[in-house]
Design a protein around this motif. Structure first.
Motif, PDB file in Angstrom:
ATOM      1  N   VAL A 103      -2.603   3.474  -1.251  1.00 36.08           N
ATOM      2  CA  VAL A 103      -2.224   3.564  -2.662  1.00 36.08           C
ATOM      3  C   VAL A 103      -3.466   3.490  -3.540  1.00 36.08           C
ATOM      4  O   VAL A 103      -3.622   4.276  -4.488  1.00 36.08           O
ATOM      5  CB  VAL A 103      -1.213   2.454  -3.049  1.00 36.08           C
ATOM      6  N   LEU A 104      -4.375   2.580  -3.237  1.00 38.08           N
ATOM      7  CA  LEU A 104      -5.587   2.451  -4.055  1.00 38.08           C
ATOM      8  C   LEU A 104      -6.464   3.696  -3.930  1.00 38.08           C
ATOM      9  O   LEU A 104      -7.049   4.152  -4.928  1.00 38.08           O
ATOM     10  CB  LEU A 104      -6.376   1.199  -3.662  1.00 38.08           C
ATOM     11  N   ARG A 105      -6.538   4.253  -2.738  1.00 37.75           N
ATOM     12  CA  ARG A 105      -7.310   5.492  -2.543  1.00 37.75           C
ATOM     13  C   ARG A 105      -6.701   6.619  -3.394  1.00 37.75           C
ATOM     14  O   ARG A 105      -7.415   7.362  -4.063  1.00 37.75           O
ATOM     15  CB  ARG A 105      -7.323   5.862  -1.063  1.00 37.75           C
ATOM     16  N   TRP A 106      -5.355   6.717  -3.390  1.00 36.10           N
ATOM     17  CA  TRP A 106      -4.678   7.709  -4.217  1.00 36.10           C
ATOM     18  C   TRP A 106      -4.992   7.472  -5.695  1.00 36.10           C
ATOM     19  O   TRP A 106      -5.290   8.405  -6.439  1.00 36.10           O
ATOM     20  CB  TRP A 106      -3.158   7.638  -3.985  1.00 36.10           C
ATOM     21  N   TYR A 107      -4.936   6.221  -6.129  1.00 35.05           N
ATOM     22  CA  TYR A 107      -5.206   5.867  -7.528  1.00 35.05           C
ATOM     23  C   TYR A 107      -6.605   6.304  -7.937  1.00 35.05           C
ATOM     24  O   TYR A 107      -6.799   6.902  -8.992  1.00 35.05           O
ATOM     25  CB  TYR A 107      -5.029   4.357  -7.729  1.00 35.05           C
ATOM     26  N   ARG A 108      -7.578   6.021  -7.105  1.00 31.99           N
ATOM     27  CA  ARG A 108      -8.961   6.374  -7.455  1.00 31.99           C
ATOM     28  C   ARG A 108      -9.157   7.896  -7.519  1.00 31.99           C
ATOM     29  O   ARG A 108      -9.918   8.384  -8.355  1.00 31.99           O
ATOM     30  CB  ARG A 108      -9.921   5.729  -6.467  1.00 31.99           C
ATOM     31  N   THR A 109      -8.467   8.609  -6.655  1.00 36.13           N
ATOM     32  CA  THR A 109      -8.546  10.074  -6.688  1.00 36.13           C
ATOM     33  C   THR A 109      -7.889  10.617  -7.946  1.00 36.13           C
ATOM     34  O   THR A 109      -8.461  11.469  -8.647  1.00 36.13           O
ATOM     35  CB  THR A 109      -7.852  10.679  -5.449  1.00 36.13           C
ATOM     36  N   GLU A 110      -6.700  10.124  -8.253  1.00 34.30           N
ATOM     37  CA  GLU A 110      -5.956  10.633  -9.399  1.00 34.30           C
ATOM     38  C   GLU A 110      -6.547  10.175 -10.733  1.00 34.30           C
ATOM     39  O   GLU A 110      -6.426  10.879 -11.733  1.00 34.30           O
ATOM     40  CB  GLU A 110      -4.485  10.222  -9.306  1.00 34.30           C
ATOM     41  N   LYS A 111      -7.175   9.019 -10.747  1.00 32.38           N
ATOM     42  CA  LYS A 111      -7.770   8.505 -11.983  1.00 32.38           C
ATOM     43  C   LYS A 111      -8.844   9.474 -12.494  1.00 32.38           C
ATOM     44  O   LYS A 111      -8.952   9.715 -13.700  1.00 32.38           O
ATOM     45  CB  LYS A 111      -8.376   7.123 -11.736  1.00 32.38           C
ATOM     46  N   ALA A 112      -9.597  10.055 -11.595  1.00 34.47           N
ATOM     47  CA  ALA A 112     -10.648  11.002 -11.983  1.00 34.47           C
ATOM     48  C   ALA A 112     -10.052  12.288 -12.563  1.00 34.47           C
ATOM     49  O   ALA A 112     -10.715  12.984 -13.341  1.00 34.47           O
ATOM     50  CB  ALA A 112     -11.514  11.328 -10.781  1.00 34.47           C
ATOM     51  N   ASN A 130       3.852   1.401  -6.910  1.00 26.61           N
ATOM     52  CA  ASN A 130       3.793   1.594  -5.457  1.00 26.61           C
ATOM     53  C   ASN A 130       3.250   0.354  -4.747  1.00 26.61           C
ATOM     54  O   ASN A 130       3.741  -0.013  -3.676  1.00 26.61           O
ATOM     55  CB  ASN A 130       2.960   2.814  -5.114  1.00 26.61           C
ATOM     56  N   LEU A 131       2.251  -0.286  -5.329  1.00 23.62           N
ATOM     57  CA  LEU A 131       1.717  -1.523  -4.727  1.00 23.62           C
ATOM     58  C   LEU A 131       2.768  -2.626  -4.725  1.00 23.62           C
ATOM     59  O   LEU A 131       2.905  -3.361  -3.735  1.00 23.62           O
ATOM     60  CB  LEU A 131       0.457  -1.986  -5.459  1.00 23.62           C
ATOM     61  N   LEU A 132       3.510  -2.744  -5.811  1.00 24.56           N
ATOM     62  CA  LEU A 132       4.569  -3.759  -5.866  1.00 24.56           C
ATOM     63  C   LEU A 132       5.657  -3.464  -4.842  1.00 24.56           C
ATOM     64  O   LEU A 132       6.211  -4.385  -4.232  1.00 24.56           O
ATOM     65  CB  LEU A 132       5.150  -3.852  -7.276  1.00 24.56           C
ATOM     66  N   GLN A 133       5.936  -2.193  -4.622  1.00 28.47           N
ATOM     67  CA  GLN A 133       6.924  -1.819  -3.620  1.00 28.47           C
ATOM     68  C   GLN A 133       6.419  -2.168  -2.217  1.00 28.47           C
ATOM     69  O   GLN A 133       7.160  -2.705  -1.395  1.00 28.47           O
ATOM     70  CB  GLN A 133       7.222  -0.329  -3.726  1.00 28.47           C
ATOM     71  N   TYR A 137       8.156  -4.864   0.395  1.00 31.57           N
ATOM     72  CA  TYR A 137       8.547  -4.583   1.781  1.00 31.57           C
ATOM     73  C   TYR A 137       7.957  -5.620   2.727  1.00 31.57           C
ATOM     74  O   TYR A 137       8.626  -6.105   3.631  1.00 31.57           O
ATOM     75  CB  TYR A 137       8.090  -3.188   2.216  1.00 31.57           C
ATOM     76  N   TYR A 138       6.686  -5.947   2.522  1.00 34.64           N
ATOM     77  CA  TYR A 138       6.030  -6.934   3.392  1.00 34.64           C
ATOM     78  C   TYR A 138       6.682  -8.297   3.253  1.00 34.64           C
ATOM     79  O   TYR A 138       6.983  -8.958   4.243  1.00 34.64           O
ATOM     80  CB  TYR A 138       4.537  -7.017   3.061  1.00 34.64           C
ATOM     81  N   THR A 139       6.953  -8.709   2.022  1.00 31.75           N
ATOM     82  CA  THR A 139       7.585 -10.006   1.772  1.00 31.75           C
ATOM     83  C   THR A 139       8.989 -10.055   2.380  1.00 31.75           C
ATOM     84  O   THR A 139       9.375 -11.058   2.987  1.00 31.75           O
ATOM     85  CB  THR A 139       7.648 -10.285   0.265  1.00 31.75           C
ATOM     86  N   ASP A 140       9.723  -8.971   2.243  1.00 30.52           N
ATOM     87  CA  ASP A 140      11.084  -8.921   2.818  1.00 30.52           C
ATOM     88  C   ASP A 140      11.047  -9.005   4.336  1.00 30.52           C
ATOM     89  O   ASP A 140      11.909  -9.620   4.947  1.00 30.52           O
ATOM     90  CB  ASP A 140      11.807  -7.644   2.394  1.00 30.52           C
ATOM     91  N   ASP A 141      10.046  -8.367   4.958  1.00 30.14           N
ATOM     92  CA  ASP A 141       9.941  -8.397   6.410  1.00 30.14           C
ATOM     93  C   ASP A 141       9.647  -9.806   6.931  1.00 30.14           C
ATOM     94  O   ASP A 141      10.089 -10.181   8.011  1.00 30.14           O
ATOM     95  CB  ASP A 141       8.849  -7.445   6.919  1.00 30.14           C
TER      96      ASP A 141
END
Length: 142
Positions: A103-112, A130-133, A137-141
């Motif tokens: 998600v962070l990689r996508w953010y950095r690409t799209e931010k530019a 997306n990060l909160l989602q 998921y991790y917390t629910d697991d």
């Protein structure tokens, strides 16, 4: 954490842990389980050793030894459950960390590519959502 902080601090918060630390605790419980198993074998040998003056004394001793062995077997079972839970938590963390990195990689690409404030807002909003989602998921697991 609101959208105003952006995805970078949220990502840093989500990935600040270490699955290696969790795995080292799992290894400690595995080691403890092996020691308890060794002790169980020693209990069996202790039951065979004594020579008794009376049958009642032998039975009493063997019943106490049996109870000790049974409680030790329960201990092994519980340590095994803890080990498995820790392994699942570590694997889940690794998976969550990979998703958060994506998600962070996508953010950095799209931010530019964002050309105006609205476009930047949508990129930040999408990344945080997306990060909160992923975190949910991790917390629910767990």
């Amino acid at each position: 954490m609101g959208i105003g902080a952006g995805p970078v601090p949220l990502h840093a918060e989500m990935t600040s842990g270490s699955s290696g630390t969790v795995r080292s605790v799992a290894q400690d419980t595995t080691d403890a389980m092996a020691k308890v198993r060794e002790s169980i074998e020693l209990i069996r040998y202790a039951q065979d050793r004594p020579a008794w003056d009376s049958d009642a004394a032998r039975r009493s001793y063997n019943m106490r030894a049996w109870a000790t062995r049974a409680s030790s077997e329960i201990c092994v079972n519980r340590l095994n459950r803890v080990t498995l839970a820790l392994e699942v938590a570590a694997d889940g963390y690794d998976h969550m960390e990979k998703q958060a990195d994506d998600v962070l990689r996508w953010y950095r690409t799209e931010k530019a590519r964002a050309v105006d404030a609205l476009g930047m807002f949508l990129v930040v909003f999408t990344a945080v959502s997306n990060l909160l989602q992923v975190r949910g998921y991790y917390t629910d697991d767990l």
